[in-house]
Scaffold this active site. Sequence first.
Site, PDB file in Angstrom:
ATOM      1  N   GLY A  17      48.438 -31.276 -15.684  1.00 23.20           N
ATOM      2  CA  GLY A  17      47.640 -31.252 -16.321  1.00 23.20           C
ATOM      3  C   GLY A  17      47.134 -31.061 -15.480  1.00 23.20           C
ATOM      4  O   GLY A  17      46.492 -31.233 -14.022  1.00 23.20           O
ATOM      5  N   SER A  18      45.804 -29.807 -15.939  1.00 24.02           N
ATOM      6  CA  SER A  18      44.985 -29.200 -14.782  1.00 24.02           C
ATOM      7  C   SER A  18      43.206 -29.844 -15.529  1.00 24.02           C
ATOM      8  O   SER A  18      42.468 -28.402 -15.145  1.00 24.02           O
ATOM      9  CB  SER A  18      45.230 -27.187 -14.763  1.00 24.02           C
ATOM     10  OG  SER A  18      44.999 -27.000 -15.946  1.00 24.02           O
ATOM     11  N   PHE A  20      39.807 -31.998 -15.337  1.00 19.22           N
ATOM     12  CA  PHE A  20      39.426 -32.818 -14.686  1.00 19.22           C
ATOM     13  C   PHE A  20      40.237 -33.660 -13.687  1.00 19.22           C
ATOM     14  O   PHE A  20      40.586 -33.371 -11.996  1.00 19.22           O
ATOM     15  CB  PHE A  20      38.464 -33.562 -15.103  1.00 19.22           C
ATOM     16  CG  PHE A  20      36.967 -32.775 -15.535  1.00 19.22           C
ATOM     17  CD1 PHE A  20      36.076 -32.251 -14.229  1.00 19.22           C
ATOM     18  CD2 PHE A  20      36.586 -32.842 -16.868  1.00 19.22           C
ATOM     19  CE1 PHE A  20      35.197 -31.659 -14.638  1.00 19.22           C
ATOM     20  CE2 PHE A  20      35.507 -31.780 -16.915  1.00 19.22           C
ATOM     21  CZ  PHE A  20      34.865 -30.916 -15.595  1.00 19.22           C
ATOM     22  N   GLY A  21      41.274 -34.243 -14.240  1.00 18.25           N
ATOM     23  CA  GLY A  21      41.779 -35.418 -13.487  1.00 18.25           C
ATOM     24  C   GLY A  21      42.354 -35.034 -12.322  1.00 18.25           C
ATOM     25  O   GLY A  21      42.859 -35.192 -11.179  1.00 18.25           O
ATOM     26  N   VAL A  85      54.773 -29.932 -20.467  1.00 24.01           N
ATOM     27  CA  VAL A  85      55.289 -30.736 -19.732  1.00 24.01           C
ATOM     28  C   VAL A  85      56.700 -31.591 -21.285  1.00 24.01           C
ATOM     29  O   VAL A  85      55.960 -32.333 -21.953  1.00 24.01           O
ATOM     30  CB  VAL A  85      54.924 -32.165 -19.369  1.00 24.01           C
ATOM     31  CG1 VAL A  85      56.511 -32.917 -18.905  1.00 24.01           C
ATOM     32  CG2 VAL A  85      54.944 -31.531 -18.249  1.00 24.01           C
ATOM     33  N   GLU A 180      26.014 -32.757 -30.093  1.00 23.36           N
ATOM     34  CA  GLU A 180      25.585 -31.436 -29.224  1.00 23.36           C
ATOM     35  C   GLU A 180      26.058 -30.140 -29.581  1.00 23.36           C
ATOM     36  O   GLU A 180      25.044 -28.626 -30.786  1.00 23.36           O
ATOM     37  CB  GLU A 180      26.042 -31.273 -27.959  1.00 23.36           C
ATOM     38  CG  GLU A 180      25.686 -31.836 -26.519  1.00 23.36           C
ATOM     39  CD  GLU A 180      26.728 -32.024 -25.644  1.00 23.36           C
ATOM     40  OE1 GLU A 180      25.847 -32.724 -24.394  1.00 23.36           O
ATOM     41  OE2 GLU A 180      28.003 -32.130 -25.479  1.00 23.36           O
ATOM     42  N   ASP A 321      41.602 -39.354 -19.909  1.00 24.39           N
ATOM     43  CA  ASP A 321      42.587 -39.799 -20.789  1.00 24.39           C
ATOM     44  C   ASP A 321      43.233 -40.464 -21.307  1.00 24.39           C
ATOM     45  O   ASP A 321      43.090 -40.860 -22.197  1.00 24.39           O
ATOM     46  CB  ASP A 321      41.365 -38.502 -22.260  1.00 24.39           C
ATOM     47  CG  ASP A 321      40.408 -37.786 -21.749  1.00 24.39           C
ATOM     48  OD1 ASP A 321      39.018 -38.834 -21.447  1.00 24.39           O
ATOM     49  OD2 ASP A 321      40.030 -36.646 -22.025  1.00 24.39           O
ATOM     50  N   ALA A 332      34.554 -37.202 -18.395  1.00 25.01           N
ATOM     51  CA  ALA A 332      35.072 -36.479 -16.497  1.00 25.01           C
ATOM     52  C   ALA A 332      35.039 -37.629 -15.841  1.00 25.01           C
ATOM     53  O   ALA A 332      36.029 -37.508 -15.000  1.00 25.01           O
ATOM     54  CB  ALA A 332      34.643 -35.236 -16.400  1.00 25.01           C
ATOM     55  N   GLN A 333      33.846 -38.796 -15.788  1.00 26.74           N
ATOM     56  CA  GLN A 333      33.839 -39.096 -14.549  1.00 26.74           C
ATOM     57  C   GLN A 333      34.665 -39.940 -14.342  1.00 26.74           C
ATOM     58  O   GLN A 333      35.499 -40.424 -13.375  1.00 26.74           O
ATOM     59  CB  GLN A 333      33.145 -39.989 -14.547  1.00 26.74           C
ATOM     60  CG  GLN A 333      30.912 -39.771 -13.772  1.00 26.74           C
ATOM     61  CD  GLN A 333      31.415 -39.053 -12.253  1.00 26.74           C
ATOM     62  OE1 GLN A 333      32.160 -39.522 -11.928  1.00 26.74           O
ATOM     63  NE2 GLN A 333      30.989 -37.517 -12.191  1.00 26.74           N
TER      64      GLN A 333
END
Length: 455
Positions: A17-18, A20-21, A85, A180, A321, A332-333
């Site tokens: 995975g690319s 945030f994590g 994957v 939003e 997630d 994201a945090q």
Amino acid sequence: MTVDTIAPRRHRVVIIGSGFGGLFAAKHLKRADVDVTLIAKTTHHLFQPLLYQVATGILSVGEIAPATRIILRKQRNAEVLLGDVVGVDLKNKTVTSKLLDWERVTPFDSLIVAAGAQQSYFGNDHFEAFAPGMKTVDDALELRGRILGAFEAAEVTTSEAERKRRLTFVVVGAGPTGVEVVGQIAELADRTLKGAFRTIDPTQARVILVEAAPAVLPPMGPKLGLKAQRRLEKMGVEVKLNTMVTDVDYLGLTVKEGGQDGEDTRIEAAVKVWSAGVQASPLGKQIAEQSDGTEVDRAGRVVVEPDLTVKGHPNVFVIGDLMSVPGVPGMAQGAIQGAVYATKQIKNELKGSAAPADRKPFKYLNKGSMATVSRFNAVAQIGKVEFGGFLAWLAWLGLHLYYLVGSRNRIVAVYSWFITFLGRGRSQLAITERWVFARRALEQSRDQSAQKSIG
């Protein structure tokens, strides 16, 4: 007789995975004595919280989706592989990825799984064709095409009923993304497109927010939710709470107002946006099934150990997630803090300073949450402090600028925001029919391929 000396092999860390994590995990291993392989099914790192601004013409794709390979090109211990994957073998410590007809098996010593999540339709996957989610670049571009295309179609049609349908926009889900998106659709109609058409008046567009819960922004509490709701209603958005979606089709959707016992109501709408739920990557279930008793929750997230690993595999970390940790939201945090924690454990073990059994549990620091409602207006929750309005909007701008990757992207984002929020213009209003119909074409192609393989 000489004996060749074999250099010791470095510890191999594979990251899936690319987001945030995944990206932060790779970066935090920059100076570690390891070889990092990042495998992702996209070539970019996506700043997902700003996808709605791509969908509504504020930002371009490039500003929120820089190429992962370019971001990491100066990190000599990292390589980037494009591929989906399809298998993780915990026993043999390998990851199998596929690109086109090529399959690659990558061995690992430590594995960090940050595969993320996708949109959930709660068992009604056929809704997706008519109500795209907001998880990928493709989703955002398709929605931009649908939103702006609806105004164009309304300008051309001679049917009053069809014109009303084309000018009706429904967003399902009143979480941060839904709020939003619906706010920007309303501003797009009221400000940017005002006066641009001759047959229709874009300001008369009907914008609806549908939420099954009794409040807007449920995770942020009733006070901020009410602030956001009042602001949306002031902008002309219809907010329908306690309203469940029971069906979605090309012409519109059917909702049940007032909960399970309510009556079905039909809303004719050309544009439907789904932001009501998420479903974790299927890799989570695959990994859990290979471990010693690890489970997944209803959303498919892995119920990890206190050190974010799966049972029986102290060097397999699940973050972002895809992890299920009480009190850690899918934001994201949470992904960033999980990445920092996991890489720290790997580095400590390599140094011999901490064995897996001695790891301190992961602790999440809640830095708050924010959501924009409209220009100059947002809601924010930082610790026990809750506030809204212009100050919250400035805080939102600062936070998102901080996490955007690349100084150029930050500069361009500020310029685009200046044009959009101080003026009426939006620099990204181009659309093509391929963006709108690509999903349908792909589905038809897959169906034809499946029929041929059966035949």
